[in-house]
Design a protein around this motif. Sequence first.
Motif, PDB file in Angstrom:
ATOM      1  N   LEU A 204       0.834  -1.199   0.000  1.00 33.57           N
ATOM      2  CA  LEU A 204       0.000   0.000   0.000  1.00 33.57           C
ATOM      3  C   LEU A 204       0.869   1.249   0.000  1.00 33.57           C
ATOM      4  N   ARG A 205       1.943   1.225   0.789  1.00 30.37           N
ATOM      5  CA  ARG A 205       2.845   2.375   0.833  1.00 30.37           C
ATOM      6  C   ARG A 205       3.547   2.573  -0.506  1.00 30.37           C
ATOM      7  N   LEU A 206       3.910   1.478  -1.150  1.00 29.63           N
ATOM      8  CA  LEU A 206       4.566   1.571  -2.452  1.00 29.63           C
ATOM      9  C   LEU A 206       3.610   2.046  -3.535  1.00 29.63           C
ATOM     10  N   ARG A 207       2.366   1.586  -3.476  1.00 34.48           N
ATOM     11  CA  ARG A 207       1.426   1.834  -4.570  1.00 34.48           C
ATOM     12  C   ARG A 207       0.579   3.091  -4.367  1.00 34.48           C
ATOM     13  N   ASP A 208       0.187   3.388  -3.118  1.00 28.70           N
ATOM     14  CA  ASP A 208      -0.711   4.523  -2.892  1.00 28.70           C
ATOM     15  C   ASP A 208      -0.131   5.552  -1.925  1.00 28.70           C
ATOM     16  N   LYS A 209       1.100   5.354  -1.509  1.00 29.77           N
ATOM     17  CA  LYS A 209       1.881   6.373  -0.803  1.00 29.77           C
ATOM     18  C   LYS A 209       1.350   6.725   0.584  1.00 29.77           C
ATOM     19  N   TYR A 210       0.746   5.779   1.278  1.00 30.93           N
ATOM     20  CA  TYR A 210       0.392   6.004   2.674  1.00 30.93           C
ATOM     21  C   TYR A 210       0.359   4.663   3.390  1.00 30.93           C
ATOM     22  N   SER A 211       0.385   4.722   4.708  1.00 32.24           N
ATOM     23  CA  SER A 211       0.338   3.523   5.531  1.00 32.24           C
ATOM     24  C   SER A 211      -0.981   3.473   6.291  1.00 32.24           C
ATOM     25  N   VAL A 212      -1.465   2.267   6.548  1.00 36.32           N
ATOM     26  CA  VAL A 212      -2.697   2.130   7.331  1.00 36.32           C
ATOM     27  C   VAL A 212      -2.524   2.742   8.719  1.00 36.32           C
ATOM     28  N   LYS A 213      -1.292   2.814   9.203  1.00 30.98           N
ATOM     29  CA  LYS A 213      -1.042   3.387  10.525  1.00 30.98           C
ATOM     30  C   LYS A 213      -1.361   4.883  10.577  1.00 30.98           C
ATOM     31  N   GLU A 214      -1.374   5.529   9.403  1.00 32.39           N
ATOM     32  CA  GLU A 214      -1.654   6.962   9.341  1.00 32.39           C
ATOM     33  C   GLU A 214      -3.146   7.273   9.395  1.00 32.39           C
ATOM     34  N   VAL A 215      -3.980   6.257   9.234  1.00 32.52           N
ATOM     35  CA  VAL A 215      -5.431   6.461   9.187  1.00 32.52           C
ATOM     36  C   VAL A 215      -5.991   6.109  10.563  1.00 32.52           C
ATOM     37  N   SER A 216      -5.880   7.055  11.475  1.00 35.13           N
ATOM     38  CA  SER A 216      -6.179   6.780  12.878  1.00 35.13           C
ATOM     39  C   SER A 216      -6.907   7.952  13.527  1.00 35.13           C
ATOM     40  N   PRO A 217      -8.227   7.969  13.441  1.00 35.57           N
ATOM     41  CA  PRO A 217      -8.977   9.057  14.081  1.00 35.57           C
ATOM     42  C   PRO A 217      -8.682   9.223  15.564  1.00 35.57           C
ATOM     43  N   ILE A 218      -8.412   8.113  16.256  1.00 37.26           N
ATOM     44  CA  ILE A 218      -8.197   8.227  17.699  1.00 37.26           C
ATOM     45  C   ILE A 218      -6.882   8.953  18.011  1.00 37.26           C
ATOM     46  N   SER A 219      -5.974   8.974  17.043  1.00 43.19           N
ATOM     47  CA  SER A 219      -4.702   9.665  17.274  1.00 43.19           C
ATOM     48  C   SER A 219      -4.842  11.181  17.178  1.00 43.19           C
ATOM     49  N   VAL A 220      -5.968  11.661  16.608  1.00 44.43           N
ATOM     50  CA  VAL A 220      -6.169  13.105  16.468  1.00 44.43           C
ATOM     51  C   VAL A 220      -7.400  13.599  17.227  1.00 44.43           C
ATOM     52  N   ILE A 221      -8.125  12.688  17.873  1.00 45.35           N
ATOM     53  CA  ILE A 221      -9.407  13.059  18.486  1.00 45.35           C
ATOM     54  C   ILE A 221      -9.234  14.124  19.566  1.00 45.35           C
ATOM     55  N   GLU A 222      -8.091  14.134  20.249  1.00 44.37           N
ATOM     56  CA  GLU A 222      -7.875  15.114  21.304  1.00 44.37           C
ATOM     57  C   GLU A 222      -7.656  16.517  20.753  1.00 44.37           C
ATOM     58  N   ASN A 223      -7.438  16.631  19.432  1.00 39.61           N
ATOM     59  CA  ASN A 223      -7.293  17.953  18.807  1.00 39.61           C
ATOM     60  C   ASN A 223      -8.634  18.621  18.545  1.00 39.61           C
ATOM     61  N   ILE A 224      -9.719  17.853  18.642  1.00 40.31           N
ATOM     62  CA  ILE A 224     -11.031  18.366  18.235  1.00 40.31           C
ATOM     63  C   ILE A 224     -11.740  18.959  19.440  1.00 40.31           C
ATOM     64  N   LYS A 225     -11.874  20.255  19.453  1.00 42.00           N
ATOM     65  CA  LYS A 225     -12.489  20.950  20.589  1.00 42.00           C
ATOM     66  C   LYS A 225     -13.987  21.164  20.413  1.00 42.00           C
ATOM     67  N   ASN A 226     -14.458  21.268  19.167  1.00 37.96           N
ATOM     68  CA  ASN A 226     -15.876  21.520  18.940  1.00 37.96           C
ATOM     69  C   ASN A 226     -16.705  20.255  19.180  1.00 37.96           C
ATOM     70  N   PRO A 227     -18.010  20.403  19.397  1.00 33.15           N
ATOM     71  CA  PRO A 227     -18.848  19.261  19.815  1.00 33.15           C
ATOM     72  C   PRO A 227     -18.924  18.150  18.772  1.00 33.15           C
ATOM     73  N   ILE A 228     -18.979  16.917  19.270  1.00 29.34           N
ATOM     74  CA  ILE A 228     -19.165  15.748  18.414  1.00 29.34           C
ATOM     75  C   ILE A 228     -20.282  14.885  18.989  1.00 29.34           C
ATOM     76  N   LEU A 229     -21.209  14.495  18.119  1.00 28.27           N
ATOM     77  CA  LEU A 229     -22.191  13.458  18.449  1.00 28.27           C
ATOM     78  C   LEU A 229     -21.691  12.158  17.844  1.00 28.27           C
ATOM     79  N   PHE A 230     -21.401  11.189  18.700  1.00 30.63           N
ATOM     80  CA  PHE A 230     -20.970   9.869  18.257  1.00 30.63           C
ATOM     81  C   PHE A 230     -22.175   8.936  18.217  1.00 30.63           C
TER      82      PHE A 230
END
Length: 310
Positions: free
Chosen positions: A218-244
């Motif tokens: 995937l990294r060779l063909r589409d230039k990204y890793s599955v490890k980079e697709v991680s909402p939980i790694s950025v969730i603490e950056n989101i200050k505005n309201p979220i309905l889950f």
Amino acid sequence: MKKKKAAGLLGSILLAASSIGVYFSNRLMYMKKKDEKLVLMREAAAGRFDPIQFESLPKREVLIDSPLGYKLKTILVEPHKTNRYIVICHGVTENKMNSVKYMNLFLERGFNAVIYDHRRHGESGGKTTSFGHYEKLDLKAVVDWLKNDKGPDLLLGIHGESMGAATTLLYAGMIEDGADFYIADCPFSDFKELLEYQIKKDVKLPPRLVLPLGDLFLRLRDKYSVKEVSPISVIENIKNPILFIHSQNDKYILPSMTEALYERKPGPKKLFLAAIGGHAQSLNENRTEYEQAVDEFLEECGFRNSNGTS
């Protein structure tokens, strides 16, 4: 003779590894999409899409430039004279017409709406699906276009389903002035973790063997890793309201992923776990409760019309 055998064995191992890597990356990059006409027929048969009503709505079609070099087919639906807008992100294999049921929910609450096709879906360009990695940049392009077209004084929400929900969270986690609120319906928290679960469940092969090979290709063909697709790694950056939102019986993306996102999210948030329905079926199977959760969320966040409606 031994050297030939060793070389033959090595060649067989490399061929098998390459086959696994190509198969895995193909499954992700070129996941089979649902036929557009069948999506329309399904939604119409279920009473979630009325073609006459849809055609009667004041709307315009727009082709928005993706920063990645293709066009995003977008429909702007504006029955109300308001600055309240909702952008809706569909799930993988679906298209913008699957977003109509969510659009209608918000039109009834005084919002105008934007629905669009993700890359490689519907009428948009793009050659591969990346489960939010590149899609978040397209979502930014849609939001930027809307703000430029309507001016910055918007009350803006973003609703996403499944991959669209992950895309929404990944977008929100990278931008400070995105939307005023977000609704994440059955998102995954971490793509690598989701794939490990699905490989164990469906492929019956050890994830420790399959996933690294697939990720390499995937990294060779589409230039990204599955490890980079991680909402939980950025969730603490989101200050505005979220309905889950998540269905308790979802076996495709486990509800525990949404619960983990909810626990990690700082600031205003709300969680609705639907009693029945499988993956991405929370609204379809729990309409009254779903609408109540949305109304309560908008009320708690102070996003009500001056006439008292949500």
